[in-house]
Design an enzyme around this catalytic site. Structure first.
Site, PDB file in Angstrom:
ATOM      1  N   LYS A  67     -13.442  -6.425   5.622  1.00 44.23           N
ATOM      2  CA  LYS A  67     -14.255  -5.353   5.050  1.00 44.23           C
ATOM      3  C   LYS A  67     -15.076  -5.798   3.842  1.00 44.23           C
ATOM      4  O   LYS A  67     -15.932  -5.049   3.367  1.00 44.23           O
ATOM      5  CB  LYS A  67     -13.357  -4.182   4.636  1.00 44.23           C
ATOM      6  CG  LYS A  67     -12.421  -4.503   3.460  1.00 44.23           C
ATOM      7  CD  LYS A  67     -11.532  -3.317   3.110  1.00 44.23           C
ATOM      8  CE  LYS A  67     -10.639  -3.640   1.916  1.00 44.23           C
ATOM      9  NZ  LYS A  67      -9.740  -2.507   1.568  1.00 44.23           N
TER      10      LYS A  67
ATOM     11  N   LYS B  72       0.845  -1.194   0.000  1.00 45.85           N
ATOM     12  CA  LYS B  72       0.000   0.000   0.000  1.00 45.85           C
ATOM     13  C   LYS B  72       0.887   1.254   0.000  1.00 45.85           C
ATOM     14  O   LYS B  72       1.933   1.240   0.642  1.00 45.85           O
ATOM     15  CB  LYS B  72      -0.917   0.013   1.232  1.00 45.85           C
ATOM     16  CG  LYS B  72      -1.796  -1.218   1.391  1.00 45.85           C
ATOM     17  CD  LYS B  72      -2.836  -1.340   0.300  1.00 45.85           C
ATOM     18  CE  LYS B  72      -3.724  -2.580   0.528  1.00 45.85           C
ATOM     19  NZ  LYS B  72      -4.718  -2.750  -0.535  1.00 45.85           N
TER      20      LYS B  72
ATOM     21  N   LYS C 214       2.409  -8.971  -1.746  1.00 45.39           N
ATOM     22  CA  LYS C 214       1.814  -9.134  -3.069  1.00 45.39           C
ATOM     23  C   LYS C 214       1.564  -7.796  -3.757  1.00 45.39           C
ATOM     24  O   LYS C 214       1.324  -6.778  -3.100  1.00 45.39           O
ATOM     25  CB  LYS C 214       0.501  -9.915  -2.994  1.00 45.39           C
ATOM     26  CG  LYS C 214      -0.678  -9.159  -2.383  1.00 45.39           C
ATOM     27  CD  LYS C 214      -1.956  -9.986  -2.432  1.00 45.39           C
ATOM     28  CE  LYS C 214      -2.592 -10.013  -3.788  1.00 45.39           C
ATOM     29  NZ  LYS C 214      -3.187  -8.729  -4.196  1.00 45.39           N
TER      30      LYS C 214
ATOM     31  N   HIS D 212      -5.932 -13.358  -8.020  1.00 49.94           N
ATOM     32  CA  HIS D 212      -6.741 -12.323  -7.378  1.00 49.94           C
ATOM     33  C   HIS D 212      -8.108 -12.315  -8.066  1.00 49.94           C
ATOM     34  O   HIS D 212      -8.187 -12.281  -9.292  1.00 49.94           O
ATOM     35  CB  HIS D 212      -6.063 -10.952  -7.526  1.00 49.94           C
ATOM     36  CG  HIS D 212      -6.701  -9.883  -6.692  1.00 49.94           C
ATOM     37  ND1 HIS D 212      -7.975  -9.422  -6.938  1.00 49.94           N
ATOM     38  CD2 HIS D 212      -6.244  -9.180  -5.626  1.00 49.94           C
ATOM     39  CE1 HIS D 212      -8.268  -8.469  -6.062  1.00 49.94           C
ATOM     40  NE2 HIS D 212      -7.237  -8.317  -5.245  1.00 49.94           N
TER      41      HIS D 212
ATOM     42  N   ASP E   6      -1.090  -5.631  -5.890  1.00 51.17           N
ATOM     43  CA  ASP E   6      -2.550  -5.631  -5.902  1.00 51.17           C
ATOM     44  C   ASP E   6      -3.047  -5.839  -7.327  1.00 51.17           C
ATOM     45  O   ASP E   6      -2.274  -5.849  -8.293  1.00 51.17           O
ATOM     46  CB  ASP E   6      -3.122  -4.350  -5.284  1.00 51.17           C
ATOM     47  CG  ASP E   6      -4.341  -4.645  -4.416  1.00 51.17           C
ATOM     48  OD1 ASP E   6      -4.996  -5.681  -4.637  1.00 51.17           O
ATOM     49  OD2 ASP E   6      -4.634  -3.852  -3.509  1.00 51.17           O
ATOM     50  N   GLU E   7      -4.376  -5.956  -7.458  1.00 49.31           N
ATOM     51  CA  GLU E   7      -4.936  -6.382  -8.735  1.00 49.31           C
ATOM     52  C   GLU E   7      -4.664  -5.413  -9.882  1.00 49.31           C
ATOM     53  O   GLU E   7      -4.554  -5.816 -11.038  1.00 49.31           O
ATOM     54  CB  GLU E   7      -6.453  -6.619  -8.595  1.00 49.31           C
ATOM     55  CG  GLU E   7      -7.329  -5.379  -8.526  1.00 49.31           C
ATOM     56  CD  GLU E   7      -7.355  -4.718  -7.155  1.00 49.31           C
ATOM     57  OE1 GLU E   7      -8.043  -3.691  -7.012  1.00 49.31           O
ATOM     58  OE2 GLU E   7      -6.698  -5.241  -6.227  1.00 49.31           O
TER      59      GLU E   7
END
Length: 479
Positions: free
Chosen positions: A329, A171, A197, A289, A199-200
């Site tokens: 979430k 992030k 990882k 993902h 992210d998508e």
């Protein structure tokens, strides 16, 4: 159906009369069975609606065609054979439809899905349609490769046993330079995570070319492995515009020594199977993902249940799949998530209506698929995560690592300590579901990163009602 002359007389007749409904049919072991949730338009008989779905997903069209007689049409017609009202929801029905194995090309998810979901979801006589579950016959399963690595071999390669694997998503997922991206990866792995990882949606943007990212990430992996003495990895996302581009990126990841690459669900079923075959040839773990799935899996009346996607992806051949967290979430009813995890990890998945699993499924030796829990989870939920999800799972704490007030490495350490003390307590026979907060608090007294994590996120929950829930719940009965 009456005489052959009546059956093939030109014109329109109900699908049920054309042979797509047979209430006496007994499915064969080699039949593929699909369970649809159908919501017929007002005035449409549910049996006729089920027959229409069977017809339009196999051989039928809107009118009688004499060319049916040039085929073994009785075999090729899908057969709706059972229609049950959905408990407690008027106007919705569960329809069971059997398909002869000869209707499908061997080893092809693209062909399977073109038949089962290719045309029927826009059919006007239905208000809505959802594919809830499928029983895949063993004879068809054996034409698929399955996961290229599998849970057992992955653990052997990583030399990690008896606990969940720990990961994090870098992030912010967009905007970092390659060098700063690599710094995040190094700090997280050195602090105690097993994986980090992409992210998508991190591919090869102007701010970070894919080749630069791969180089810095693998430098981080190698340095962290040297510092900790543990096998580490980073999911290098090879998703790209063309198969040629994806193969190029995957080959470069292999040359750099990566043990794992990543793809997105949105690349399509053919591309997923192509990458799965590449991963098997090259001894590479393949992470998927599930980008985009919520557009068609989340709503209860229309689309595809994620349990079906999980079955297709185990057949197609990925090693990891994001499968829900329960406490995070993102969408995740506890019972539905348990059913999905069973589909990923069982050798034989038993029917469990409470978990949304409608059929027994023999996986015929197909390797097991590692579920991944990701999205809004933190160290304070460790007892819940292990209780719900077990140990054959990757727990990914993205914000719950990188957002730690003491920094990325401290965030990783907090998660690793929380995991280790909870597994130790479980192995000692303690009731971690009820004693979990106490176990974490005791560990936090000697681990300041864990104490900071608990103080920061102790009140963070995502307690919203799930939209995708099971339709069957156990009821108490008197003895």
């Amino acid at each position: 159906m009456g005489s052959q002359a009546e059956r093939y007389k030109s014109g329109v007749m109900p699908y049920a009369q054309m042979g797509y409904w047979d209430g006496d049919y007994v499915p064969k072991d080699t039949d593929l069975i699909a369970l649809f949730r159908i919501s017929p338009q007002d005035g449409v008989d549910p049996i006729e609606a089920a027959a229409a779905v069977a017809g339009e997903s196999s051989t039928a069209t809107w009118t009688v065609v004499w060319t049916d007689r040039l085929t073994a049409c009785e075999n090729y017609r899908a057969k709706a054979y059972r229609v049950d009202p959905v408990p407690g929801i008027p106007g919705q029905y569960f329809s069971y439809i059997a398909y002869d194995l000869a209707l499908f090309e061997e080893g092809s998810i693209a062909n399977l899905t073109a038949s089962i979901i290719g045309n029927v979801f826009g059919f006007k006589p239905l208000k809505a349609l959802r594919l809830e579950d499928m029983r895949i016959p063993v004879a068809y399963l054996k034409t698929f490769q399955g996961p290229p690595t599998g849970i057992v071999v992955e653990r052997e390669r990583l030399d990690k046993f008896g606990r969940p694997l720990l990961g994090a998503t870098t992030k912010p997922k967009l905007g970092l330079s390659s060098k700063n991206y690599g710094r995040v990866v190094y700090e997280a792995l050195k602090g105690g995570l097993d994986f980090v990882k992409d992210d998508e949606n991190i591919n090869s943007q102007p701010f970070m070319h894919w080749r630069d990212r791969f180089l810095y990430c693998m430098e981080a992996v190698n340095r962290a492995s040297a510092a900790t003495g543990e096998v580490k990895g980073h999911y290098l996302n090879v998703t790209a515009a063309t198969m040629e581009d994806m193969y190029e990126r995957a080959e470069f990841a292999k040359q750099l020594g990566s043990c794992i690459v990543m793809i997105d669900l949105v690349i399509g079923y053919t591309a997923i199977q192509s990458m799965a075959k590449w991963a098997r040839r090259n001894d590479m773990i393949l992470h998927l993902h599930r980008a985009g799935h919520g557009t068609y899996t989340r709503q209860k009346t229309h689309g595809i249940s994620f349990r079906v996607i999980a079955k297709w992806m185990r057949m197609a051949g990925v090693d990891h799949i994001h499968a829900g967290t329960v406490v995070g979430k993102l969408e995740g009813d506890p019972n539905v998530i348990k059913g999905i995890y069973s589909i990923c990890r069982d050798s034989f998945t038993k029917q469990n209506l409470e978990q949304g699993v409608f059929f027994d499924q023999d996986w015929a030796g197909l390797r097991k698929l590692m579920p991944v829990a990701s999205g809004g989870i933190h160290a304070g939920q460790m007892h819940q995560l292990i209780s719900y999800l077990g140990e054959d799972v990757v727990l990914q704490f993205g914000g719950g690592t990188i957002g730690h007030p003491g920094g990325i490495q401290a965030g990783a350490t907090a998660n690793r300590v929380a995991l280790e003390v909870m597994i130790k307590a479980r192995n000692e026979g303690r009731d971690i579901w009820n004693e979990g907060p106490e176990i974490l608090a005791a560990a936090a007294r000697w681990c300041s990163p864990l104490r900071a994590a608990l103080d920061t996120w102790k009140d963070v929950t995502f307690n919203y009602q799930s939209t995708d829930t099971a339709d069957f719940v156990p009821t108490a009965t008197t003895a």
